[in-house]
Design an enzyme around this catalytic site. Structure first.
Site, PDB file in Angstrom:
ATOM      1  CE  LYS A 163      -4.005  -2.034   1.488  1.00  0.00           C
ATOM      2  NZ  LYS A 163      -5.303  -1.678   1.051  1.00  0.00           N
ATOM      3  CG  HIS A 164       0.203   4.533  -2.485  1.00  0.00           C
ATOM      4  ND1 HIS A 164       1.264   4.524  -3.353  1.00  0.00           N
ATOM      5  CD2 HIS A 164      -0.895   4.324  -3.237  1.00  0.00           C
ATOM      6  CE1 HIS A 164       0.823   4.329  -4.584  1.00  0.00           C
ATOM      7  NE2 HIS A 164      -0.489   4.191  -4.539  1.00  0.00           N
ATOM      8  CB  SER A 165       4.532   5.874   2.189  1.00  0.00           C
ATOM      9  OG  SER A 165       5.492   5.080   1.584  1.00  0.00           O
ATOM     10  CG  ASP A 208       4.933   4.755  -1.978  1.00  0.00           C
ATOM     11  OD1 ASP A 208       3.712   4.894  -2.155  1.00  0.00           O
ATOM     12  OD2 ASP A 208       5.458   4.747  -0.862  1.00  0.00           O
TER      13      ASP A 208
END
Ligand SMILES: *[C@@H]1O[C@H](CO)[C@@H](O)[C@H](O)[C@H]1NC(C)=O
Ligand SMILES: *[C@@H]1O[C@H](CO)[C@@H](O)[C@H](O)[C@H]1NC(C)=O
Ligand SMILES: *[C@@H]1O[C@H](CO)[C@@H](O)[C@H](O)[C@H]1NC(C)=O
Ligand SMILES: *[C@@H]1O[C@H](CO)[C@@H](O)[C@H](O)[C@H]1NC(C)=O
Length: 626
Positions: free
Chosen positions: A260-262, A271
């Protein structure tokens, strides 16, 4: 022309039917309740933490406050999470297992807590699916706390990942083995052997050397005579890797935090992929520009094409923003920026710039600086890109945002950056966000930035905003540099050598800018802001990955680029498709328990569907590009 149109129409029909079959329904959100009356339901990425207060039995007047915060929330204070009333013997909450949690327990106004109730003693990295207890007692009118104790033996939550990886490697090996058998005619030999053919082992053809042939060393003249039509499979494979990982992470990535994105600063697998896409767009641009110039296409016409392509990308981006599951989007809150819009802007700027300075032929082959001519031939282009970089730095660090000051790069919300004494909770994204809010309007940008969860920020922030376009242009330009290297130097070693050099250089700059730290550097690596260090870092990985693809696929030909090669040839279709049709297997979302064991296979299947679709299109010779 007609034929091409028909193929395109057919492709879109397949595409629409496919979308129709997939499901739009939203997943259920399962939040623990915080009244302490019920034991919360087990949830993904969490563990149970039970506060056992039976030992307080005789002193029931004590009210306890539990404070928690995830360590991912940089410079955040502990937040009151639950109050344990005097009459309770125990209380269970869910704690996040993705990052280390800080926990502290305090008493009421009359009872102080001993030092072993502070965050220094209670903070720990909880294991997913664990069932932890903290025993609390009262000693000398002071609350005393034991360390968190694990009561069960939860499975390693990464097991599904290991299984998936193992299966993938196993299947690949099996495939290679079958291919090898087929190639070397082992089957036929076996058959011959079984039929007692005397010639079984005297096959005169030497198959083993055939596929390892290295490219012959071309001289530079050869290459200049050769039209710029060398289709590199590694280019498509690289694009395919990006789009496939992108689909996988957008579908949920098995709900692992690293897919998942930061939340704000930092870098996860998720990312990496969008920047890689921007990078490879630059690489492909070098080729298309060279061939257009060699075909003597006028610059006016080239620009018109660039402009048209950017407009189409932008329009497709708006189309994606107009659907939000089944809910129609209100005009008042229509998001304008987006991933494809970012592509459009970046492409328009970088391609136009390159159009002005690109040369149809490789000059300076005999100059003494010939080893640097991929750089020296494009001095002005470099200068302009450096100016863009300086503009980004100046805007980021010297514009005074009302209420936030200069150079704030934090997520706002709970974060309270040390250097900024004023309340920064409304300063999410600093100047980048401020520009977008002023330019597009607060309602017309992304409303759910990834920092919303952990940092509890309330201000919208668009990760594909205006200011970040400058740095994404730089990244696209770095990809373009890779393309220039490919066009300038025909020798594969000279190319790979330069790719690796660029990778190292960008890596060093990235580490320098973020000072080797996730949160404490001058410019932290940040996807939400497309910070300079983020661009350098993803560019560094892109050069390395591309060098790998190039060497294995195009030089030594030990890998065909499959299965990534096919999605790479129809990337825009896959991108649009997966954005529109969400998870094809989402119907299974009702399955309990919500766990990685369930999500990971579903997300992999969802992704595989697109790979198969792209393979089908490849076989049918359907290639859609804009
Ligand atoms: C609990 O509180 C009540 C009044 O609120 C007080 O009378 C009583 O002594 C307290 N009990 C203890 C064990 O402190
Ligand atoms: C504890 O003190 C705070 C502030 O001093 C007050 O608001 C709160 O009511 C007090 N709580 C109790 C249980 O006395
Ligand atoms: C945690 O484990 C303890 C002891 O095994 C058990 O009594 C308790 O019910 C468990 N809690 C939850 C929420 O499963
Ligand atoms: C917590 O600390 C107090 C003294 O500060 C000590 O008396 C108590 O035994 C400690 N509790 C535990 C569970 O270690």
């Amino acid at each position: 022309m007609m034929n091409c149109l028909r193929v395109k129409t057919r492709a879109w029909i397949v595409f629409l039917i496919f979308g129709f079959l997939s499901n739009h329904s939203q997943g259920l959100e399962n939040k623990g309740d915080d009244t302490c009356k019920h034991v919360p339901k087990r949830a993904i990425n969490t563990a149970f933490l039970t506060f056992v207060t039976e030992a307080l039995y005789n002193e029931r007047n004590v009210t306890l406050t539990v404070n928690t915060i995830s360590t991912e929330c940089y410079t955040c204070n502990l937040q009151p999470t639950i109050t344990i009333e005097p009459q309770r013997n125990s209380c269970t909450i869910l704690v996040d297992t993705r990052w280390k949690m800080k926990v502290s327990i305090g008493g009421d106004n009359f009872t102080r807590a001993a030092s072993n109730c502070s965050e220094n003693h209670l903070s720990t990295w909880f294991d997913e699916g664990g069932n932890y207890s903290i025993f609390i007692s009262l000693l000398d009118n002071k609350i005393s706390c034991g360390k968190p104790i694990l009561n069960n033996w939860p499975n390693d939550s990464n097991i599904p990942l290991y299984v998936a990886l193992g299966s993938f490697v196993g299947l690949s090996l099996l495939w290679l083995l079958l291919k090898y058998c087929y190639r070397t005619h082992v089957l036929r030999r076996l058959q011959n052997y079984l039929l007692q053919d005397s010639d079984a082992f005297t096959d005169t053809n030497d198959y083993s050397q055939q596929d390892l042939g290295l490219p012959t060393n071309l001289t530079e003249e050869d290459v200049n005579r050769r039209p710029a039509k060398e289709r590199l499979k590694s280019l498509d494979a690289f694009r395919g890797i990006s789009i496939i990982i992108m689909i996988f992470v957008n579908y949920g990535g098995g709900d692992y935090w690293f897919f998942k994105h930061s939340k704000w600063n930092g870098l996860t697998v998720a990312d990496l992929v969008f920047p890689w896409f921007i990078w490879i767009m630059g690489t492909a641009l070098a080729y298309s520009m060279r061939s257009q110039l060699r075909n003597l296409t006028s610059k006016k016409r080239i620009f018109w094409k660039i402009f048209k392509r950017s407009c189409i990308l932008f329009a497709l981006g708006l189309l994606i923003n107009s659907s939000d599951g089944l809910n129609p989007v209100k005009m008042k809150s229509f998001r304008i920026p987006g991933v494809l819009q970012r592509f459009a802007g970046t492409y328009l700027i970088v391609a136009t710039l390159h159009m002005i300075f690109a040369k149809p032929n490789d000059t300076n082959q005999y100059a003494w600086w010939k080893k640097f001519r991929d750089l020296t031939d494009y001095g002005w282009e470099w200068l302009i890109n450096i100016v863009l970089m300086v503009v980004w730095l100046v805007v980021t660090f010297s514009v005074d945002v009302p209420g936030c000051g200069k150079g704030y790069l934090g997520p706002g919300g709970l974060a309270n950056d040390g250097g900024h004494q004023q309340n920064v909770s409304q300063c999410t994204g600093g100047v980048a966000s401020y520009i977008d809010r002023k330019f597009f309007g607060t309602n017309r940008i992304y409303q759910h930035p990834s920092c919303k969860e952990i940092y509890q920020s309330t201000v919208p922030h668009d990760p594909e905003g205006l200011l970040g376009t400058l740095t994404s242009c730089l990244l696209c330009f770095l990809g373009l540099q890779a393309g220039k290297i490919l066009l300038t130097y025909p020798d594969w070693k000279a190319r790979v050598y330069r790719f690796l050099l660029w990778g190292v250089l960008l890596g060093v700059i990235a580490v320098g800018l973020c000072e080797g730290s996730k949160n404490e550097g001058v410019i932290p690596i940040n996807k939400n802001l497309w910070s300079l260090s983020f661009v350098m870092c993803t560019g560094c990985f892109a050069f390395f990955l591309f060098a790998f693809c190039y060497v294995t696929i195009d030089v030594y030909k030990i890998w065909s680029g499959a299965p990534f090669y096919y999605p790479g040839m129809n990337a825009i279709v896959l991108y649009m498709g997966h954005e529109f049709f969400h998870q094809p297997f989402r119907t299974f979302w009702g399955i309990q328990p919500r766990s990685h064991e369930v999500y990971l296979p579903i997300n992999i299947l969802d992704t595989a569907v697109w790979i198969f679709l792209s393979y089908f299109m490849f076989k049918k010779n359907i290639f859609i590009s804009i």
